[in-house]
Design a protein around this motif. Sequence first.
Motif, PDB file in Angstrom:
ATOM      1  N   THR A 207       0.833  -1.197   0.000  1.00  0.00           N
ATOM      2  CA  THR A 207       0.000   0.000   0.000  1.00  0.00           C
ATOM      3  C   THR A 207       0.869   1.250   0.000  1.00  0.00           C
ATOM      4  OG1 THR A 207      -1.674  -1.203   1.223  1.00  0.00           O
ATOM      5  CG2 THR A 207      -1.878   1.176   1.209  1.00  0.00           C
ATOM      6  N   VAL A 208       1.952   1.181   0.769  1.00  0.00           N
ATOM      7  CA  VAL A 208       2.869   2.319   0.810  1.00  0.00           C
ATOM      8  C   VAL A 208       3.486   2.531  -0.562  1.00  0.00           C
ATOM      9  CG1 VAL A 208       5.047   3.155   1.759  1.00  0.00           C
ATOM     10  CG2 VAL A 208       3.355   2.092   3.261  1.00  0.00           C
ATOM     11  N   ILE A 209       3.936   1.438  -1.183  1.00  0.00           N
ATOM     12  CA  ILE A 209       4.517   1.508  -2.526  1.00  0.00           C
ATOM     13  C   ILE A 209       3.488   2.098  -3.499  1.00  0.00           C
ATOM     14  CG2 ILE A 209       5.347   0.112  -4.475  1.00  0.00           C
ATOM     15  CD1 ILE A 209       7.398  -0.056  -2.431  1.00  0.00           C
ATOM     16  N   TRP A 210       2.268   1.594  -3.392  1.00  0.00           N
ATOM     17  CA  TRP A 210       1.208   2.041  -4.302  1.00  0.00           C
ATOM     18  C   TRP A 210       1.002   3.541  -4.174  1.00  0.00           C
ATOM     19  CZ3 TRP A 210      -3.492   4.474  -4.315  1.00  0.00           C
ATOM     20  CH2 TRP A 210      -4.278   4.307  -5.458  1.00  0.00           C
ATOM     21  N   SER A 211       0.923   4.000  -2.937  1.00  0.00           N
ATOM     22  CA  SER A 211       0.672   5.413  -2.701  1.00  0.00           C
ATOM     23  C   SER A 211       1.818   6.255  -3.249  1.00  0.00           C
ATOM     24  CB  SER A 211       0.517   5.685  -1.207  1.00  0.00           C
ATOM     25  OG  SER A 211      -0.447   4.817  -0.663  1.00  0.00           O
ATOM     26  N   ALA A 212       3.026   5.731  -3.067  1.00  0.00           N
ATOM     27  CA  ALA A 212       4.201   6.502  -3.444  1.00  0.00           C
ATOM     28  C   ALA A 212       4.354   6.582  -4.953  1.00  0.00           C
ATOM     29  CB  ALA A 212       5.446   5.877  -2.826  1.00  0.00           C
ATOM     30  N   ALA A 213       4.084   5.494  -5.646  1.00  0.00           N
ATOM     31  CA  ALA A 213       4.413   5.451  -7.069  1.00  0.00           C
ATOM     32  C   ALA A 213       3.180   5.420  -7.971  1.00  0.00           C
ATOM     33  CB  ALA A 213       5.274   4.223  -7.344  1.00  0.00           C
ATOM     34  N   TYR A 214       2.003   5.443  -7.410  1.00  0.00           N
ATOM     35  CA  TYR A 214       0.767   5.353  -8.182  1.00  0.00           C
ATOM     36  C   TYR A 214       0.730   4.107  -9.041  1.00  0.00           C
ATOM     37  CZ  TYR A 214       0.610  10.162  -6.619  1.00  0.00           C
ATOM     38  OH  TYR A 214       0.629  11.273  -5.844  1.00  0.00           O
ATOM     39  N   ALA A 215       1.340   3.053  -8.523  1.00  0.00           N
ATOM     40  CA  ALA A 215       1.336   1.789  -9.251  1.00  0.00           C
ATOM     41  C   ALA A 215      -0.076   1.206  -9.221  1.00  0.00           C
ATOM     42  CB  ALA A 215       2.314   0.818  -8.610  1.00  0.00           C
ATOM     43  N   ALA A 216      -0.395   0.429 -10.259  1.00  0.00           N
ATOM     44  CA  ALA A 216      -1.719  -0.157 -10.351  1.00  0.00           C
ATOM     45  C   ALA A 216      -1.721  -1.569  -9.791  1.00  0.00           C
ATOM     46  CB  ALA A 216      -2.160  -0.186 -11.810  1.00  0.00           C
ATOM     47  N   GLU A 217      -2.870  -1.982  -9.279  1.00  0.00           N
ATOM     48  CA  GLU A 217      -3.020  -3.395  -8.916  1.00  0.00           C
ATOM     49  C   GLU A 217      -3.973  -4.039  -9.920  1.00  0.00           C
ATOM     50  OE1 GLU A 217      -3.466  -4.854  -4.808  1.00  0.00           O
ATOM     51  OE2 GLU A 217      -5.099  -6.114  -5.535  1.00  0.00           O
ATOM     52  N   HIS A 218      -3.502  -5.120 -10.525  1.00  0.00           N
ATOM     53  CA  HIS A 218      -4.288  -5.842 -11.517  1.00  0.00           C
ATOM     54  C   HIS A 218      -4.796  -7.132 -10.894  1.00  0.00           C
ATOM     55  CE1 HIS A 218      -2.451  -3.237 -14.659  1.00  0.00           C
ATOM     56  NE2 HIS A 218      -1.425  -3.278 -13.837  1.00  0.00           N
ATOM     57  N   GLU A 219      -5.807  -7.704 -11.510  1.00  0.00           N
ATOM     58  CA  GLU A 219      -6.331  -8.985 -11.009  1.00  0.00           C
ATOM     59  C   GLU A 219      -6.321 -10.028 -12.116  1.00  0.00           C
ATOM     60  OE1 GLU A 219     -10.152  -8.636  -9.161  1.00  0.00           O
ATOM     61  OE2 GLU A 219      -9.277  -7.754  -7.345  1.00  0.00           O
ATOM     62  N   VAL A 220      -5.914 -11.225 -11.746  1.00  0.00           N
ATOM     63  CA  VAL A 220      -6.019 -12.378 -12.643  1.00  0.00           C
ATOM     64  C   VAL A 220      -6.871 -13.411 -11.920  1.00  0.00           C
ATOM     65  CG1 VAL A 220      -4.780 -14.283 -13.742  1.00  0.00           C
ATOM     66  CG2 VAL A 220      -3.806 -11.983 -13.796  1.00  0.00           C
ATOM     67  N   ARG A 221      -7.979 -13.776 -12.535  1.00  0.00           N
ATOM     68  CA  ARG A 221      -8.865 -14.765 -11.907  1.00  0.00           C
ATOM     69  C   ARG A 221      -8.405 -16.184 -12.244  1.00  0.00           C
ATOM     70  NH1 ARG A 221     -14.702 -13.842 -13.640  1.00  0.00           N
ATOM     71  NH2 ARG A 221     -13.725 -13.760 -15.688  1.00  0.00           N
ATOM     72  N   MET A 222      -8.570 -17.067 -11.273  1.00  0.00           N
ATOM     73  CA  MET A 222      -8.259 -18.492 -11.494  1.00  0.00           C
ATOM     74  C   MET A 222      -9.598 -19.203 -11.661  1.00  0.00           C
ATOM     75  SD  MET A 222      -5.033 -18.903  -8.807  1.00  0.00           S
ATOM     76  CE  MET A 222      -5.783 -18.341  -7.281  1.00  0.00           C
ATOM     77  N   LEU A 223      -9.813 -19.755 -12.867  1.00  0.00           N
ATOM     78  CA  LEU A 223     -11.151 -20.222 -13.242  1.00  0.00           C
ATOM     79  C   LEU A 223     -11.177 -21.691 -13.678  1.00  0.00           C
ATOM     80  CD1 LEU A 223     -12.151 -17.196 -15.524  1.00  0.00           C
ATOM     81  CD2 LEU A 223     -12.793 -17.543 -13.120  1.00  0.00           C
ATOM     82  N   ASN A 224     -12.295 -22.347 -13.402  1.00  0.00           N
ATOM     83  CA  ASN A 224     -12.516 -23.700 -13.927  1.00  0.00           C
ATOM     84  C   ASN A 224     -12.856 -23.661 -15.409  1.00  0.00           C
ATOM     85  OD1 ASN A 224     -12.128 -24.677 -11.354  1.00  0.00           O
ATOM     86  ND2 ASN A 224     -14.299 -24.924 -10.912  1.00  0.00           N
ATOM     87  N   LYS A 225     -13.449 -22.546 -15.829  1.00  0.00           N
ATOM     88  CA  LYS A 225     -13.821 -22.397 -17.235  1.00  0.00           C
ATOM     89  C   LYS A 225     -13.527 -20.965 -17.668  1.00  0.00           C
ATOM     90  CE  LYS A 225     -17.642 -24.466 -18.898  1.00  0.00           C
ATOM     91  NZ  LYS A 225     -19.076 -24.651 -19.291  1.00  0.00           N
ATOM     92  N   GLY A 226     -12.753 -20.821 -18.750  1.00  0.00           N
ATOM     93  CA  GLY A 226     -12.354 -19.499 -19.218  1.00  0.00           C
ATOM     94  C   GLY A 226     -13.477 -18.787 -19.945  1.00  0.00           C
ATOM     95  N   PRO A 227     -13.231 -17.521 -20.328  1.00  0.00           N
ATOM     96  CA  PRO A 227     -14.258 -16.712 -20.986  1.00  0.00           C
ATOM     97  C   PRO A 227     -14.775 -17.326 -22.286  1.00  0.00           C
ATOM     98  CG  PRO A 227     -12.256 -15.426 -20.574  1.00  0.00           C
ATOM     99  CD  PRO A 227     -11.983 -16.816 -20.106  1.00  0.00           C
ATOM    100  N   GLU A 228     -13.940 -18.104 -22.940  1.00  0.00           N
ATOM    101  CA  GLU A 228     -14.384 -18.742 -24.190  1.00  0.00           C
ATOM    102  C   GLU A 228     -14.731 -20.207 -23.981  1.00  0.00           C
ATOM    103  OE1 GLU A 228     -10.975 -17.450 -26.579  1.00  0.00           O
ATOM    104  OE2 GLU A 228     -11.430 -15.637 -25.432  1.00  0.00           O
ATOM    105  N   GLY A 229     -14.933 -20.576 -22.729  1.00  0.00           N
ATOM    106  CA  GLY A 229     -15.407 -21.926 -22.432  1.00  0.00           C
ATOM    107  C   GLY A 229     -14.326 -22.983 -22.258  1.00  0.00           C
ATOM    108  N   GLN A 230     -13.039 -22.572 -22.389  1.00  0.00           N
ATOM    109  CA  GLN A 230     -11.948 -23.535 -22.249  1.00  0.00           C
ATOM    110  C   GLN A 230     -11.805 -23.920 -20.772  1.00  0.00           C
ATOM    111  OE1 GLN A 230     -11.771 -20.271 -22.480  1.00  0.00           O
ATOM    112  NE2 GLN A 230     -10.067 -19.598 -23.729  1.00  0.00           N
TER     113      GLN A 230
END
Length: 148
Positions: free
Chosen positions: A14-37
């Motif tokens: 959080t300190v790093i984020w505040s200092a550098a305006y870095a973004a936090e991204h999300e990657v979901r772990m899924l049983n089935k992907g957006p295209e059904g894989q």
Amino acid sequence: MFRSTTLLAAVFSTVIWSAAYAAEHEVRMLNKGPEGQPMQFDPAFLKIAPGDSVKFVATDKGHNSESILGMIPEGVDTWKGKMNEEITLTFDVEGIYGYKCTPHFGMGMVGIVQVGENTDNLDAAKTAKLPGKAKSRMAELIAQVGAN
Ligand SMILES: [Cu+2]
């Protein structure tokens, strides 16, 4: 350098984020992907800026995130999340980071985080030995490097 989700690490991030305006991204772990894989990270290819972090979200159970041997820049720490663990990693070093879900590696549950514009470790990453469907799936992801 990677930090796992201890409270201290969270505060530090959080300190790093505040200092550098870095973004936090999300990657979901899924049983089935957006295209059904079956068994997918979403998004499986992600390009971020140095200093940004990525949270692996346990949307579905039975997955983790682990770096793939030979598919991360030289000198950076490997990582291995526990099953169902939502780890947040901060990527300070530019390069290509290949990762997998440990139990679903052979089913092609792999992903890439591209950090910044430096792709010096791409050729080395291409030579990593991957099982089963991970091979073709990773080739699709590698084709996206630099194209975004
Ligand atoms: Cu999995």
